[in-house]
Design a protein around this motif. Structure first.
Motif, mmCIF file in Angstrom:
data_model
loop_
_atom_site.group_PDB
_atom_site.id
_atom_site.type_symbol
_atom_site.label_atom_id
_atom_site.label_comp_id
_atom_site.label_asym_id
_atom_site.label_seq_id
_atom_site.Cartn_x
_atom_site.Cartn_y
_atom_site.Cartn_z
ATOM 1 N N ILE A 1 4.593 -18.720 -18.042
ATOM 2 C CA ILE A 1 3.572 -19.291 -18.918
ATOM 3 C C ILE A 1 4.205 -20.216 -19.956
ATOM 4 N N ALA A 2 5.435 -19.891 -20.386
ATOM 5 C CA ALA A 2 6.152 -20.729 -21.353
ATOM 6 C C ALA A 2 6.854 -21.906 -20.682
ATOM 7 N N ASP A 3 6.699 -22.024 -19.357
ATOM 8 C CA ASP A 3 7.280 -23.128 -18.576
ATOM 9 C C ASP A 3 8.810 -23.124 -18.631
ATOM 10 N N GLU A 4 9.403 -21.935 -18.650
ATOM 11 C CA GLU A 4 10.863 -21.798 -18.668
ATOM 12 C C GLU A 4 11.375 -21.688 -17.225
ATOM 13 N N ARG A 5 11.284 -22.761 -16.488
ATOM 14 C CA ARG A 5 11.539 -22.757 -15.058
ATOM 15 C C ARG A 5 13.018 -22.509 -14.724
ATOM 16 N N GLU A 6 13.907 -23.101 -15.496
ATOM 17 C CA GLU A 6 15.328 -22.908 -15.221
ATOM 18 C C GLU A 6 15.742 -21.455 -15.429
ATOM 19 N N THR A 7 15.216 -20.832 -16.462
ATOM 20 C CA THR A 7 15.526 -19.426 -16.716
ATOM 21 C C THR A 7 14.950 -18.536 -15.629
ATOM 22 N N LEU A 8 13.743 -18.842 -15.200
ATOM 23 C CA LEU A 8 13.144 -18.088 -14.099
ATOM 24 C C LEU A 8 13.999 -18.174 -12.842
ATOM 25 N N ALA A 9 14.452 -19.378 -12.522
ATOM 26 C CA ALA A 9 15.278 -19.547 -11.329
ATOM 27 C C ALA A 9 16.596 -18.792 -11.456
ATOM 28 N N ARG A 10 17.179 -18.807 -12.645
ATOM 29 C CA ARG A 10 18.502 -18.210 -12.844
ATOM 30 C C ARG A 10 18.451 -16.681 -12.910
ATOM 31 N N GLU A 11 17.462 -16.117 -13.598
ATOM 32 C CA GLU A 11 17.466 -14.684 -13.854
ATOM 33 C C GLU A 11 16.462 -13.885 -13.030
ATOM 34 N N HIS A 12 15.571 -14.571 -12.338
ATOM 35 C CA HIS A 12 14.535 -13.865 -11.590
ATOM 36 C C HIS A 12 14.587 -14.139 -10.090
ATOM 37 N N SER A 13 14.789 -15.376 -9.690
ATOM 38 C CA SER A 13 14.871 -15.680 -8.255
ATOM 39 C C SER A 13 16.158 -15.097 -7.684
ATOM 40 N N VAL A 14 16.124 -14.758 -6.397
ATOM 41 C CA VAL A 14 17.272 -14.071 -5.777
ATOM 42 C C VAL A 14 17.833 -14.808 -4.562
ATOM 43 N N HIS A 15 17.349 -16.005 -4.318
ATOM 44 C CA HIS A 15 17.787 -16.753 -3.141
ATOM 45 C C HIS A 15 18.828 -17.813 -3.482
ATOM 46 N N LEU A 16 19.183 -17.944 -4.736
ATOM 47 C CA LEU A 16 20.086 -19.002 -5.178
ATOM 48 C C LEU A 16 21.474 -18.449 -5.492
ATOM 49 N N GLY A 17 22.495 -19.322 -5.362
ATOM 50 C CA GLY A 17 23.836 -18.963 -5.795
ATOM 51 C C GLY A 17 24.650 -18.163 -4.811
ATOM 52 N N TRP A 18 24.231 -18.116 -3.558
ATOM 53 C CA TRP A 18 25.017 -17.374 -2.580
ATOM 54 C C TRP A 18 24.654 -17.809 -1.173
ATOM 55 N N ALA A 19 25.484 -17.440 -0.216
ATOM 56 C CA ALA A 19 25.249 -17.711 1.202
ATOM 57 C C ALA A 19 25.599 -16.447 1.971
ATOM 58 N N PRO A 20 24.619 -15.710 2.481
ATOM 59 C CA PRO A 20 24.896 -14.465 3.203
ATOM 60 C C PRO A 20 25.878 -14.686 4.353
#
Length: 412
Positions: free
Chosen positions: A324-343
């Motif tokens: 709601i606060a439009d903090e998209r970068e923070t959402l991607a960094r601390e909430h999404s789980v598909h980024l920053g790795w390659a299984p």
């Protein structure tokens, strides 16, 4: 899997989706806040595993273990083949199952060490026999009596999977079981992963003292919030590159909101198409410019529609506040789980194209990101059942997961 949390027989789910068609606020709640519904639960019996438990101080330490029950092959088979079963003829139980409730240390929403609990279900095999391990992550429920270690019944997925020859480890999550009364860190990557990983570590300690041998194979599976938790834990295990990472052989995440930003954007887009004025009002770009008190009121309204009146588990709203606060970068960094790795092992994604609870685009986004990061074996399989909706696809997901893992697992 959505296994408990998806039951293998139908039950009353958390909130009827039909209300979305009648009230705009319910439509927003059903779409924007993700009704990741599911079930679980049960009561502990007296008993102890008999092992000696060292003093617990750090996340992953075992606090205590308690025997719950033994369920026979006949009882599991009867439950699976009951008239209302969704998996009649899909799986054949092979073993009776002993179940235990473990308490262990993990971290809460603030990173503070806390006590949590979970279920370990073990197939009754000949002495010395080894088994592969499945870490099973349950889907959303708002009732503590539905948590894995509280509902140890023949029809529940951990019990069914154990009857096939797997040692099944199922964290209750913070907010449930031994951690009831604490806020459940919903869709926050770190504490979600920690609850699962620390439960696996505590289980290893318990198995060593109890003579329950594994064969070195570890699999992860879960549906809905359980799919999200599966990917969160898998990422954490691989990035830590410790002993658990060497044992992971495959993961089967189903219909999870892995990309939280895309999930919420897609849900808001759907609301905007159904109710254009409402979609414009709820746009984060607009809401973020309003006073915080107004944003909190919007969030509270959405959460009121999401959580049933009789729910007894509190859900943290940080993911929604940040959206709601439009903090998209923070959402991607601390909430999404598909980024920053390659299984480095196979990941078998599964989703229904017409899912209105967790949009299909959450899986296609994860698929694209993981492949772009260099993952060699990530696939996405579409649900083909009926309406292809979130709950419609649960039985097919269960069969899909059992089949995929059965092709890799040994010592069953």
């Amino acid at each position: 899997m959505a296994l408990t949390h998806f039951p293998l027989r139908p039950r009353r789910w958390a909130r009827p989706a039909g209300r979305a068609a009648h009230r705009a606020t319910a439509a927003v709640a059903a779409s924007l806040v993700l009704l990741l519904s599911a079930c679980g639960g049960g009561d502990d019996n007296d008993g102890n595993d008999g092992g000696n438990t060292p003093a617990a101080r750090n996340p992953g330490d075992l606090v205590a273990a308690q025997a719950i029950n033994q369920i026979s092959v006949a009882d599991i088979n009867a439950a699976l083949n009951a008239p209302d079963s969704k998996v009649q003829g899909k799986v054949t139980p092979l073993y009776a199952v002993n179940s235990y409730r473990l308490t262990y240390l993990t971290t809460d929403k603030d990173g503070v060490t806390t006590t949590a609990s979970g279920l370990v279900s073990v197939p009754v095999k000949p002495t010395g026999a080894r088994s592969p391990i499945i870490s099973y992550q349950h889907a959303t429920t708002f009732h503590d009596d539905q948590a894995p270690s509280n509902k140890v019944e023949a029809v529940e997925p951990p019990l069914v999977l154990a009857s096939l020859g797997y040692i099944v480890v199922a964290a209750d999550y913070v907010g449930f079981g031994a951690a009831k009364g604490q806020v459940h860190p919903y869709l926050i990557a770190a504490p979600t992963a920690n609850a699962v990983v620390n439960m696996l570590q505590a289980t290893d300690t318990w198995r060593a003292s109890s003579g329950v041998a594994d064969n070195g194979q570890l699999f992860l599976a879960g549906y809905s919030e359980g799919g999200y938790a599966t990917m969160a834990a898998h990422r954490a295990i691989q990035l830590a590159n410790g002993a658990l990472a060497q044992r992971v052989k495959a993961a089967v995440p189903g219909a999870g909101p892995y990309d939280v930003v895309e999930t919420l954007d897609a849900q808001l887009d759907r609301v905007g198409k159904l109710f254009p004025p409402l979609g414009a009002v709820l746009d984060p770009g607009r809401l973020s410019k309003l006073p915080e008190s107004v944003r909190i009121e919007v969030r509270n309204l959405l959460m009121k529609q999401m959580v049933p009146d009789d729910g007894d588990v509190a859900y943290q709203t940080l993911f929604l506040d940040r959206y709601i606060a439009d903090e998209r970068e923070t959402l991607a960094r601390e909430h999404s789980v598909h980024l920053g790795w390659a299984p480095t092992v196979p990941v078998y994604l599964f989703h229904g194209r017409l899912d209105l609870t967790v949009p299909y685009s959450a899986s296609t986004s994860a698929l694209s990101a993981l492949r772009a990061a260099g993952a060699p074996a990530v696939t996405l399989t579409d649900c083909t059942t009926g309406k292809l909706g979130h709950l419609d696809c649960v039985p097919e997901y269960f069969h899909f997961a059992v089949t995929r893992l059965g092709q890799i697992a040994t010592d069953l």
